[in-house]
Design an enzyme around this catalytic site. Structure first.
Site, PDB file in Angstrom:
ATOM      1  CG  HIS A  17      -1.776   1.185   1.364  1.00  0.00           C
ATOM      2  ND1 HIS A  17      -3.063   1.222   0.882  1.00  0.00           N
ATOM      3  CD2 HIS A  17      -1.539   2.422   1.915  1.00  0.00           C
ATOM      4  CE1 HIS A  17      -3.586   2.412   1.119  1.00  0.00           C
ATOM      5  NE2 HIS A  17      -2.679   3.158   1.751  1.00  0.00           N
ATOM      6  CD  GLU A  18       1.669   3.618   3.700  1.00  0.00           C
ATOM      7  OE1 GLU A  18       1.933   4.681   3.082  1.00  0.00           O
ATOM      8  OE2 GLU A  18       0.653   3.478   4.404  1.00  0.00           O
ATOM      9  CG  HIS A  21       0.323   6.224  -0.686  1.00  0.00           C
ATOM     10  ND1 HIS A  21      -0.745   6.682  -1.414  1.00  0.00           N
ATOM     11  CD2 HIS A  21      -0.195   5.593   0.414  1.00  0.00           C
ATOM     12  CE1 HIS A  21      -1.869   6.350  -0.794  1.00  0.00           C
ATOM     13  NE2 HIS A  21      -1.560   5.678   0.308  1.00  0.00           N
TER      14      HIS A  21
END
Length: 334
Positions: A17-18, A21
């Protein structure tokens, strides 16, 4: 050992997920201070152009970007980027989780196999056995309609309402006709008493993984709607799990084998992705909603400090909810 596996798995899902980003922020030229997995005190870090760290509590992670929650004069700050760039950075995290879900489901689907309209087992005293169907028979048509999949055959039998069906079957290259009448099982569904052969469909697993991800997404959105309206069957406290509950679920799945573990990982990854797209302050969806409001206002931004306070308040509410579900997790243990 299973607890360690659960922690590593959850950390991997958060990392993906990170990473979404991080990669989109890098591509947009945003100044990034830290890429962290976990929360709380640092237990390991390495500094290059960005500080990469692992923190004590395996409850999430973050990418710390200049100007994300306040005003900044840095021309490469998050707030100085275009609406499209900022939206893509925020959306990338949940999107990476959704793609991870698809990737994880592919080997699970291949392992489970795809049921075919060829019979691996015929149940004793069933309509199929009484009609003379044997192991290895393949259904070609029902009532003159060609059967192309096991799912189609099951739907035809279920919708028969107990009326007689005429099956054309292939037995060792020869076509035979049999008539049989479905009967109800204990759940009230009609059946004919056969177990299908399951084949490993390597290419077909990919579109099935996308379809399964889509179906689960609809179910999760429906659940979140019930959660918000307070109409969750069994009550909110008994229908959600915090970190302790998730670790317990993953630990149980690990004991049942690698493919059960992968399947649970896919569900958790999708949950994380969909949850973060909800328009709640502090979540990616809440930040995307703010960019949407900015677009409606003709590109006029909200005051960065005020927006930061909104997200801080949202974060506090999320932490309060997290404490509540963690308390429910603990009470369930005892």
């Amino acid at each position: 050992m299973t607890i360690i596996i659960a922690l590593l798995l959850f950390s991997l899902i958060v990392f993906i997920h990170e990473l979404g980003h991080f990669l989109l922020a890098k591509r947009a030229g945003v100044t990034i201070h830290e890429f962290a997995i976990g929360m709380g005190p640092k237990i390991f870090s390495i500094k290059k152009d960005v500080e990469y760290s692992i923190r004590l509590l395996p409850l999430g992670g973050f990418v710390s970007m200049e100007g994300e929650d306040g005003e900044s004069n840095d021309p490469n700050s998050f707030g100085k980027k275009s609406m499209l760039q900022r939206a893509s950075i925020l959306f990338a995290g949940p999107f990476f989780n959704i793609i991870l879900t698809v990737i994880l489901l592919v080997p699970v689907i291949i392992y489970i196999g795809t049921p075919m309209p060829t019979f691996d087992k015929v149940m004793p005293n069933s309509p199929a056995q009484k009609a003379g169907i044997v192991v290895g028979d393949t259904v070609k048509s029902v009532n003159g309609e060609e059967v192309k999949s096991w799912e189609q055959l099951v739907n035809t039998v279920h919708s028969s309402n107990g009326k007689e069906l005429k099956l054309e079957i292939d037995r060792e290259g020869k076509t035979q006709s049999v008539n049989l009448t479905p009967v109800k099982n204990e759940e009230g569904a009609y059946q004919i008493g056969i177990v299908p052969v399951k084949e490993r469909d390597y290419l077909g697993a990919i579109p099935k993984a996308f379809k399964m991800t889509g179906d689960m997404t609809v179910q999760m959105i429906t659940f979140f709607g019930q959660l918000i309206t307070g109409t969750v069957p069994g009550g909110v406290g008994n229908s959600v799990a915090g970190p302790i509950g998730v670790l317990g679920i993953v630990s149980d799945a690990a004991k049942m084998g690698i493919f059960n573990l992968i399947n649970i990982a896919a569900v958790i990854s999708l949950n994380l992705g969909i949850l973060n797209l909800l328009p709640i302050p502090a979540l990616d969806g809440g930040r995307l909603a703010m960019i949407g409001l900015e677009a409606i206002r003709g590109g006029k931004k909200l005051d960065p400090n005020k927006e930061g306070m909104i997200h801080l308040a949202g974060f506090a509410l999320l932490m309060a909810f997290m404490l509540f579900v963690t308390y429910k997790d603990i009470t369930r243990l005892f």
